[in-house]
Design a protein around this motif. Sequence first.
Motif, PDB file in Angstrom:
ATOM      1  N   GLN C 211       0.815  -1.215   0.000  1.00 46.53           N
ATOM      2  CA  GLN C 211       0.000   0.000   0.000  1.00 46.53           C
ATOM      3  C   GLN C 211       0.843   1.258   0.000  1.00 46.53           C
ATOM      4  O   GLN C 211       0.320   2.361  -0.034  1.00 46.53           O
ATOM      5  CB  GLN C 211      -0.900   0.018   1.237  1.00 46.53           C
ATOM      6  CG  GLN C 211      -1.898  -1.128   1.260  1.00 46.53           C
ATOM      7  CD  GLN C 211      -2.712  -1.095   2.528  1.00 46.53           C
ATOM      8  OE1 GLN C 211      -3.136  -0.038   2.969  1.00 46.53           O
ATOM      9  NE2 GLN C 211      -2.930  -2.267   3.102  1.00 46.53           N
ATOM     10  N   THR C 212       2.178   1.116   0.109  1.00 48.66           N
ATOM     11  CA  THR C 212       3.038   2.300   0.126  1.00 48.66           C
ATOM     12  C   THR C 212       3.586   2.551  -1.258  1.00 48.66           C
ATOM     13  O   THR C 212       3.459   1.713  -2.146  1.00 48.66           O
ATOM     14  CB  THR C 212       4.203   2.123   1.112  1.00 48.66           C
ATOM     15  OG1 THR C 212       5.017   1.050   0.652  1.00 48.66           O
ATOM     16  CG2 THR C 212       3.707   1.825   2.509  1.00 48.66           C
ATOM     17  N   GLY C 213       4.218   3.714  -1.439  1.00 48.19           N
ATOM     18  CA  GLY C 213       4.680   4.130  -2.740  1.00 48.19           C
ATOM     19  C   GLY C 213       5.810   3.281  -3.307  1.00 48.19           C
ATOM     20  O   GLY C 213       5.901   3.057  -4.511  1.00 48.19           O
ATOM     21  N   ARG C 214       6.683   2.802  -2.420  1.00 48.54           N
ATOM     22  CA  ARG C 214       7.850   2.080  -2.901  1.00 48.54           C
ATOM     23  C   ARG C 214       8.270   1.080  -1.836  1.00 48.54           C
ATOM     24  O   ARG C 214       8.135   1.339  -0.650  1.00 48.54           O
ATOM     25  CB  ARG C 214       8.991   3.084  -3.174  1.00 48.54           C
ATOM     26  CG  ARG C 214      10.345   2.442  -3.441  1.00 48.54           C
ATOM     27  CD  ARG C 214      11.239   3.344  -4.271  1.00 48.54           C
ATOM     28  NE  ARG C 214      11.613   4.568  -3.557  1.00 48.54           N
ATOM     29  CZ  ARG C 214      12.897   4.964  -3.380  1.00 48.54           C
ATOM     30  NH1 ARG C 214      13.904   4.238  -3.831  1.00 48.54           N
ATOM     31  NH2 ARG C 214      13.160   6.084  -2.783  1.00 48.54           N
ATOM     32  N   ILE C 215       8.767  -0.062  -2.280  1.00 51.22           N
ATOM     33  CA  ILE C 215       9.275  -1.062  -1.335  1.00 51.22           C
ATOM     34  C   ILE C 215      10.772  -1.205  -1.540  1.00 51.22           C
ATOM     35  O   ILE C 215      11.228  -1.399  -2.660  1.00 51.22           O
ATOM     36  CB  ILE C 215       8.609  -2.431  -1.544  1.00 51.22           C
ATOM     37  CG1 ILE C 215       7.089  -2.294  -1.373  1.00 51.22           C
ATOM     38  CG2 ILE C 215       9.162  -3.453  -0.557  1.00 51.22           C
ATOM     39  CD1 ILE C 215       6.325  -3.577  -1.606  1.00 51.22           C
ATOM     40  N   ILE C 216      11.511  -1.060  -0.438  1.00 55.22           N
ATOM     41  CA  ILE C 216      12.957  -1.297  -0.516  1.00 55.22           C
ATOM     42  C   ILE C 216      13.228  -2.587   0.219  1.00 55.22           C
ATOM     43  O   ILE C 216      12.788  -2.773   1.360  1.00 55.22           O
ATOM     44  CB  ILE C 216      13.724  -0.137   0.158  1.00 55.22           C
ATOM     45  CG1 ILE C 216      13.468   1.153  -0.626  1.00 55.22           C
ATOM     46  CG2 ILE C 216      15.204  -0.431   0.254  1.00 55.22           C
ATOM     47  CD1 ILE C 216      13.876   2.401   0.098  1.00 55.22           C
ATOM     48  N   ARG C 217      13.909  -3.525  -0.446  1.00 58.90           N
ATOM     49  CA  ARG C 217      14.194  -4.810   0.204  1.00 58.90           C
ATOM     50  C   ARG C 217      15.669  -4.882   0.588  1.00 58.90           C
ATOM     51  O   ARG C 217      16.525  -4.534  -0.217  1.00 58.90           O
ATOM     52  CB  ARG C 217      13.846  -5.978  -0.746  1.00 58.90           C
ATOM     53  CG  ARG C 217      12.358  -6.110  -0.900  1.00 58.90           C
ATOM     54  CD  ARG C 217      11.989  -7.226  -1.859  1.00 58.90           C
ATOM     55  NE  ARG C 217      10.617  -7.059  -2.296  1.00 58.90           N
ATOM     56  CZ  ARG C 217       9.569  -7.457  -1.565  1.00 58.90           C
ATOM     57  NH1 ARG C 217       9.754  -8.061  -0.402  1.00 58.90           N
ATOM     58  NH2 ARG C 217       8.332  -7.264  -1.994  1.00 58.90           N
ATOM     59  N   ILE C 218      15.913  -5.298   1.799  1.00 55.79           N
ATOM     60  CA  ILE C 218      17.285  -5.429   2.289  1.00 55.79           C
ATOM     61  C   ILE C 218      17.565  -6.899   2.558  1.00 55.79           C
ATOM     62  O   ILE C 218      16.713  -7.612   3.097  1.00 55.79           O
ATOM     63  CB  ILE C 218      17.477  -4.663   3.612  1.00 55.79           C
ATOM     64  CG1 ILE C 218      16.962  -3.223   3.527  1.00 55.79           C
ATOM     65  CG2 ILE C 218      18.922  -4.710   4.085  1.00 55.79           C
ATOM     66  CD1 ILE C 218      17.935  -2.259   2.952  1.00 55.79           C
ATOM     67  N   HIS C 219      18.742  -7.336   2.150  1.00 52.81           N
ATOM     68  CA  HIS C 219      19.148  -8.704   2.478  1.00 52.81           C
ATOM     69  C   HIS C 219      20.634  -8.709   2.808  1.00 52.81           C
ATOM     70  O   HIS C 219      21.438  -8.224   2.030  1.00 52.81           O
ATOM     71  CB  HIS C 219      18.851  -9.639   1.306  1.00 52.81           C
ATOM     72  CG  HIS C 219      18.983 -11.092   1.704  1.00 52.81           C
ATOM     73  ND1 HIS C 219      18.001 -11.743   2.432  1.00 52.81           N
ATOM     74  CD2 HIS C 219      19.972 -11.978   1.487  1.00 52.81           C
ATOM     75  CE1 HIS C 219      18.401 -12.992   2.653  1.00 52.81           C
ATOM     76  NE2 HIS C 219      19.587 -13.166   2.075  1.00 52.81           N
ATOM     77  N   ASP C 220      20.997  -9.214   3.975  1.00 49.83           N
ATOM     78  CA  ASP C 220      22.403  -9.273   4.401  1.00 49.83           C
ATOM     79  C   ASP C 220      23.119  -7.938   4.243  1.00 49.83           C
ATOM     80  O   ASP C 220      24.241  -7.878   3.738  1.00 49.83           O
ATOM     81  CB  ASP C 220      23.161 -10.336   3.591  1.00 49.83           C
ATOM     82  CG  ASP C 220      22.953 -11.707   4.207  1.00 49.83           C
ATOM     83  OD1 ASP C 220      22.405 -11.764   5.343  1.00 49.83           O
ATOM     84  OD2 ASP C 220      23.313 -12.695   3.560  1.00 49.83           O
ATOM     85  N   GLY C 221      22.439  -6.876   4.660  1.00 52.14           N
ATOM     86  CA  GLY C 221      23.080  -5.568   4.657  1.00 52.14           C
ATOM     87  C   GLY C 221      23.146  -4.905   3.290  1.00 52.14           C
ATOM     88  O   GLY C 221      23.763  -3.854   3.162  1.00 52.14           O
ATOM     89  N   GLN C 222      22.514  -5.509   2.322  1.00 51.27           N
ATOM     90  CA  GLN C 222      22.555  -4.868   0.998  1.00 51.27           C
ATOM     91  C   GLN C 222      21.152  -4.693   0.435  1.00 51.27           C
ATOM     92  O   GLN C 222      20.252  -5.460   0.772  1.00 51.27           O
ATOM     93  CB  GLN C 222      23.388  -5.737   0.044  1.00 51.27           C
ATOM     94  CG  GLN C 222      24.860  -5.679   0.426  1.00 51.27           C
ATOM     95  CD  GLN C 222      25.719  -6.511  -0.493  1.00 51.27           C
ATOM     96  OE1 GLN C 222      25.323  -7.617  -0.868  1.00 51.27           O
ATOM     97  NE2 GLN C 222      26.868  -5.993  -0.848  1.00 51.27           N
ATOM     98  N   MET C 223      21.005  -3.690  -0.418  1.00 52.44           N
ATOM     99  CA  MET C 223      19.699  -3.457  -1.042  1.00 52.44           C
ATOM    100  C   MET C 223      19.532  -4.370  -2.243  1.00 52.44           C
ATOM    101  O   MET C 223      20.455  -4.606  -3.010  1.00 52.44           O
ATOM    102  CB  MET C 223      19.588  -1.995  -1.498  1.00 52.44           C
ATOM    103  CG  MET C 223      19.096  -1.083  -0.405  1.00 52.44           C
ATOM    104  SD  MET C 223      19.161   0.624  -0.899  1.00 52.44           S
ATOM    105  CE  MET C 223      17.993   0.632  -2.251  1.00 52.44           C
ATOM    106  N   ILE C 224      18.337  -4.909  -2.374  1.00 52.31           N
ATOM    107  CA  ILE C 224      18.051  -5.748  -3.541  1.00 52.31           C
ATOM    108  C   ILE C 224      17.151  -4.961  -4.480  1.00 52.31           C
ATOM    109  O   ILE C 224      16.128  -4.427  -4.057  1.00 52.31           O
ATOM    110  CB  ILE C 224      17.325  -7.038  -3.118  1.00 52.31           C
ATOM    111  CG1 ILE C 224      18.149  -7.741  -2.033  1.00 52.31           C
ATOM    112  CG2 ILE C 224      17.129  -7.949  -4.306  1.00 52.31           C
ATOM    113  CD1 ILE C 224      17.396  -8.820  -1.345  1.00 52.31           C
ATOM    114  N   HIS C 225      17.569  -4.863  -5.737  1.00 54.81           N
ATOM    115  CA  HIS C 225      16.785  -4.055  -6.674  1.00 54.81           C
ATOM    116  C   HIS C 225      15.893  -4.913  -7.528  1.00 54.81           C
ATOM    117  O   HIS C 225      16.186  -6.061  -7.784  1.00 54.81           O
ATOM    118  CB  HIS C 225      17.725  -3.218  -7.549  1.00 54.81           C
ATOM    119  CG  HIS C 225      18.518  -2.264  -6.720  1.00 54.81           C
ATOM    120  ND1 HIS C 225      17.991  -1.096  -6.204  1.00 54.81           N
ATOM    121  CD2 HIS C 225      19.790  -2.329  -6.242  1.00 54.81           C
ATOM    122  CE1 HIS C 225      18.908  -0.486  -5.491  1.00 54.81           C
ATOM    123  NE2 HIS C 225      20.007  -1.217  -5.490  1.00 54.81           N
TER     124      HIS C 225
END
Lengths: 414, 399, 225
Positions: C211-225
């Motif tokens: 429901q939010t504008g953007r989802i940022i996914r983090i895995h093991d200290g790094q961003m997944i695009h």
Amino acid sequence: MSLHTVKTTLRVLMRRKFFTAISLFCIATTLMVLIVVAAIVDNMLHPIGAERNFDTVLIVERVRMANKEETSVWSSPLGYKFIEEFILTLKTPERVGYYTDNSRQSLIDGLIQRFQVKYTDDQYAKIVELDFIDGRYFTLDELNSGQRVAIINEPTQIRFFGDQSAIGKTIEFSEQRYTVIGVVRAEAEFNKAAFSDIWAPITTFPSGNYRDEMMGSFRALIKAASRSDIPAIKAEFEQGLKSFDYRSVSDEYATATSFANTKLERMAREFMGTEDELGSGLATFLMLALLGVVLFMLLPAINLFNLSISRIMERASEIGVRKAFGAPRRALVNQFLLENIILTLIGGLMGLLLSLLALNLIESSGLIAYANFNISWRLVVWTLMITLLFALISGSYPAWRMARMHPVRALKGY
Amino acid sequence: MLMHLFRLIWNRKLSNLLIILELTLAFVVLYFVSATALHLWSMYNRPLGFEWQSHYSMTINQGAEASESDMERLNGMIDRLEQRSDIDWVHIVKQALFQNWHWSTSINHEGDYIQTYMNTLSDGAAEDLGVTLLSGRFFNEGDAGQAWLPVLINRAVSERLFGEGVDPLGQNINPPSEDQPDQEQTEYRVIGVIEDFRQSGEFWGDEYYVLARFDTSRNDTFANSLVIRPQDGLSATFEASLLQEMTQMAPSWNITVRPLADYRQDRIRSVMTPIILSGIVAGFLLLMVAFGLFGVLWQNVTRRTHELGLRRALGASAADIFKQITIEMMLVASFAIVLGTLITIQFTLLGTFSSLNWMTTIKGSVLAAVVLLMLVAICTLYPGWIASRKQPADALRYE
Amino acid sequence: MSAPAISLQQVSKVYQTDRVETTALDQINLTIPQGEFVSIMGPSGCGKSTLLNLMGLLDAPSDGDIQILGQQVAHLKEKQLATIRNLKIGFVFQSFHLVPDLSVLDNVEIPLLYRSVSSSARRQAARDALERVGLKARMSHYPTQLSGGQQQRVAIARAIVGQPAILFADEPTGNLDSQMGKEILSILNDLNQQSGTTIVMVTHDQHQAEQTGRIIRIHDGQMIH
């Protein structure tokens, strides 16, 4: 800001009743003990009664005499001759008075009654300002003619005459009959110069032997015209002792040592056991007193310190929140210090009330005869200052430590 | 387990340090209270050496130095007292009992000097006062007119000067010495050994005591203190008639008649009052420590919910947790006791307080340690119980 | 629009424990423009809370630059960071973190205590904020007298009382049932749309994140695009 803090503090104190109770108990009892001791000492040094002007009075209580080789040493209260030949010849004092304490027994209605009699000269009453309820002190004429007149204190009047006035009535001791000419308010036992049940002229003393003694049971009071005269009197006293010719009195003695002490010096000498020594040990006495207070306060302070840390630790999350919302360290330190000060002030107030209770208890216990403690403003101000010091000591490190807590850790609660 | 707990305590050293500091001070306070109490108790239980229960003390303050007429008058008074039918006996005890009158002197045996307290008693006084004779005899009239003065020494003097198990009877004290011919000392001969004569009462700590004979037949020494035993016990009327009769005989003397029991009471009170007052203060301090410890421990347990829950999750039973908390605290307290003992032992080593001998020090330390451990145990019970009720779920909730 | 609300460049966070170094975040680059509603997702321990703490200036990065509303924060002192948090940032926590000793109203006014605001203005602002989350009636209650959902609404009122430009929410619905969770999310959405507040929310809930504008996914200290 501060209203918010006061409100928070009171809420915190109310919610953590157990912690608050412990802390208050700790603060209140510590201060109670301190105030009681301080009040007794304060009343000894600055009495409100007959010795109220003793800041311009020097007390000579003992004399130590020795032969040339120092193989024979005597030390005792003053003899009449010592006062007459030496102290009364001093030039710098405004006046000199003396007294001797005697405990007397008398038969009243077939029962033995014990009381304290002070035989004095007429000047005594001009230095010790007895509070007359009725009548007067004896005059120089009465002294010189050896009139058997007596001044008694209020409890003695009640003891012997019930609720009737004692003036004009007679009282008997040492097989002699005295006419009561004055009734005064009772003085506490520790005001040694003013404490007695009965006062009578020295000339009515049962035997005249005392007149030839260098050492006896007398004490002298030297009154200075003003406080600035005291060093001069002390100097003259010291100088006079050196040049005083003892052989006119007795060839046994070669040296005499005696001291004219202020109330504080006398207390120091008594405590340090330096009655006959050159130095009064006043500085050491004050150091020891300070050390005693510090040692006594150490345990409660550490205890409060521990409690403060615990109390603040419990509120780690509150600190975290405040920090997250931008509270600067100083604001947090101030908040916790203020909290501690409020808590300590409440405890201090309780301590003051408790000490009034304790002092009342001591008064009514008869532990110190005729004690009537007065809590002076000076004492209240000192108490307040010590209370605040207590709050700062026990609260500043915990407050500082909490204010430095990392916000993330604080929020996690440890 | 113990090592594990040690490591745990070490890792939380700062907060434990403060508790240890507090407990150390509490131990020192406790030590002084218990050492003083033990010392006074042991003194109180030592035999006094004489009876006082139904005796009167009569003291005389005649003003200046006594003249020969004073002594005659005193002898007259003693005669009058002896004639009274309501008096069992009257004796001279020159240094008044239970009062602050002392005669201290240095005596020696073969050059071995000790400082001792002495007293002079008239014939019959020692027997009538119920003094316990260990060997030899009391004074009698036959002792008059010798070159030496007969003395009774107490057990402590006997053991110190003549050695344990040695019979000192007939031995001389203070023989004329050749190194100090000008120092005049009276020569004494031991005629008996007594158990003790603790002149100033139960709380009088001095060990050495010597009784000499008061020779009533000679008119060169005055005595300011008599002990009188009435036939029918203490009574106000007896007291009054005694005072009246004596005052009439010597109106210019200040005479005091008081039961020995009163003087003894004064004595005990003057020792006990400051002790009781400081005891109350010490009690407050310890109560403070107990409450404070309780509060801190309670808070500690709340704060360690995570750790304790985790232990439960890893299989520790509630009893284990309870044990852990209490043993942990006991270790901290023991550490404080060791530290405190290091402090208190200094007073004994330096000899700051003469009353602290090694026996009292050890007993006092043990008593203080036991009381402190009990105090800590009581304060740990409730927080320990709370800790033992932490559930594994409590630990996880903090994740 | 002017400067982005948050901008991270090469931000790393390394935790130093006895002998082990743990890299919690590894060279993160992220820009969040003003007015955006972003959610951060990832498994437990992936570093998403660390990221939130760094952006919220509660913790300092081991390396890299952080800009808040165009301001470089690397060299700022603790006191200045506190001021930025106070004026520009609001927080909502998973476990609410209300001060139990204070009433609802007193809790809400906390952020304003550290600004120079008169007492009456402070109370008025707190009442307004409570009105926005629908809890004005409860303002003299104490936190323990409220339900979990109500407590979180109080926490939101506290976060917005100072009208911050950015709001950080760390699993705001984590301790609530789904019905209450929905209510909280709708309040946050309203806030984002009506006041234009930038919101960064850490969540485990995929449905909420969507429901939010953007989802940022983090895995093991790094961003997944």
